[in-house]
Every structure is written in structure tokens, then in C-alpha cells.
Design an enzyme around this catalytic site. Structure first.
Site, PDB file in Angstrom:
ATOM      1  N   HIS A  82      74.837   8.361  38.548  1.00  0.00           N
ATOM      2  CA  HIS A  82      73.503   7.858  38.217  1.00  0.00           C
ATOM      3  C   HIS A  82      72.776   8.937  37.418  1.00  0.00           C
ATOM      4  O   HIS A  82      73.070  10.125  37.544  1.00  0.00           O
ATOM      5  CB  HIS A  82      72.711   7.559  39.487  1.00  0.00           C
ATOM      6  CG  HIS A  82      73.240   6.394  40.268  1.00  0.00           C
ATOM      7  ND1 HIS A  82      72.469   5.741  41.192  1.00  0.00           N
ATOM      8  CD2 HIS A  82      74.444   5.768  40.279  1.00  0.00           C
ATOM      9  CE1 HIS A  82      73.169   4.764  41.734  1.00  0.00           C
ATOM     10  NE2 HIS A  82      74.378   4.771  41.199  1.00  0.00           N
ATOM     11  N   GLU A 128      69.940  10.332  37.740  1.00  0.00           N
ATOM     12  CA  GLU A 128      69.322  11.370  38.564  1.00  0.00           C
ATOM     13  C   GLU A 128      70.350  12.403  39.020  1.00  0.00           C
ATOM     14  O   GLU A 128      70.094  13.617  38.970  1.00  0.00           O
ATOM     15  CB  GLU A 128      68.660  10.756  39.818  1.00  0.00           C
ATOM     16  CG  GLU A 128      67.598   9.731  39.508  1.00  0.00           C
ATOM     17  CD  GLU A 128      68.102   8.296  39.509  1.00  0.00           C
ATOM     18  OE1 GLU A 128      67.330   7.423  39.946  1.00  0.00           O
ATOM     19  OE2 GLU A 128      69.250   8.041  39.077  1.00  0.00           O
ATOM     20  N   CYS A 156      67.549   5.038  43.928  1.00  0.00           N
ATOM     21  CA  CYS A 156      68.207   4.368  45.052  1.00  0.00           C
ATOM     22  C   CYS A 156      68.290   5.354  46.221  1.00  0.00           C
ATOM     23  O   CYS A 156      67.865   6.506  46.119  1.00  0.00           O
ATOM     24  CB  CYS A 156      69.610   3.918  44.633  1.00  0.00           C
ATOM     25  SG  CYS A 156      70.746   5.292  44.328  1.00  0.00           S
ATOM     26  N   CYS A 183      70.252   8.611  45.358  1.00  0.00           N
ATOM     27  CA  CYS A 183      69.518   9.523  44.488  1.00  0.00           C
ATOM     28  C   CYS A 183      68.300  10.130  45.186  1.00  0.00           C
ATOM     29  O   CYS A 183      67.981  11.305  44.985  1.00  0.00           O
ATOM     30  CB  CYS A 183      69.130   8.815  43.203  1.00  0.00           C
ATOM     31  SG  CYS A 183      70.568   8.393  42.197  1.00  0.00           S
TER      32      CYS A 183
END
Length: 143
Positions: free
Chosen positions: A62, A64, A92, A95
Site C-alpha cells: 500500500h 503508506e 486501512c 496501514c
């Protein structure tokens, strides 16, 4: 300029990174367009990333997580104290946990994610302390 407006230049960089995630290659290499930047206390960009799950074939890639890894390498430490993560979409659970583990001081996100957002969407708040004992500030709705 207000507090949330001060993050607009960084959010624009994150949005530009997100645009790269859609790419022009085969559809199977196109990611959900999420971008992230990490800033130091002076507002200098330490890391800039986008979602790379499809292209890297990595479920943890992801934006992040990729940005946190870049910042840790750049600083030579996993402790990212005093830094700010600016991301285009509410993080999410994975993260959000990485933000805490990396000891980032602040999280700023653009769009809320009612489906998977783990910071403010589930609580209905747009700017709040992430945890009462952490001191981290999470602000949403910055565009």
C-alpha cells in the site's frame, strides 16, 4: 491559512503519486490510485509513494507502507518520530497499525474510506487523537 490547508501542497504531491498508480500498462498492473508522502517538521518531503500491490505482486505494498519503508531507509531508522504522513485515502487497519509502529507524529488523509478506513470513518470523526495515550493527531477530509 488554516491548519488543514497547510497540508494542501503535500496532498497535491500525494495525488500526483496516486495518478501514477493507474498507469498506462496492462490492466492487471494498475493499482487503486492511492498516493502518500512523508514530511519532516519543516515540511520537506522525505518519501513519496503510490500503491504498488499489483505491479509488485505484494499484498502489503500500500502507498503508506511503501512510503514508511522509504522514509525509514532515508533516515536510517524505523522510528519516524516528528514526521507527518499525508495520504489520499483513509488508511486501512494494516496501514494504521504501521503508522503507530513507525511512531509517526501525524496522519493527514484526504478521502474517507467507509468500507476499509480504520482511522475516522468507523468512529465518524474527521480530526481526532488516534489513541488517547499516543498523542498522534489524525485529520481527514484534506483535499
Amino acid at each position: 491559512m488554516g491548519y488543514t490547508e497547510s497540508f494542501e501542497p503535500a496532498m497535491r504531491l500525494a495525488l500526483a503519486a496516486a495518478a501514477e498508480a493507474t498507469g498506462t500498462g496492462p490492466e492487471e498492473n494498475q493499482d487503486v490510485p492511492v498516493g502518500a508522502v512523508i514530511l519532516d517538521a519543516a515540511g520537506t518531503v522525505i518519501a513519496r509513494a503510490r500503491n504498488r500491490r499489483e505491479i509488485d505482486r505484494d499484498p502489503t505494498a500500500h502507498a503508506e507502507i511503501v512510503a514508511i519503508r522509504q522514509a525509514a531507509r532515508a533516515l536510517g531508522s524505523w522510528r519516524l518520530t516528528g514526521l507527518t504522513l499525508v495520504v489520499t485515502l483513509e488508511p486501512c487497519t494494516m496501514c494504521a497499525g504501521a503508522v503507530t509502529a513507525a511512531r509517526l507524529a501525524r496522519l493527514v488523509y484526504g478521502a474517507e474510506d467507509p468500507k476499509a478506513g480504520a482511522v475516522g470513518s468507523l468512529s465518524g470523526r474527521s480530526c481526532r487523537r488516534a489513541r488517547a495515550d499516543s498523542g498522534k493527531l489524525a485529520c481527514g477530509g484534506v483535499a
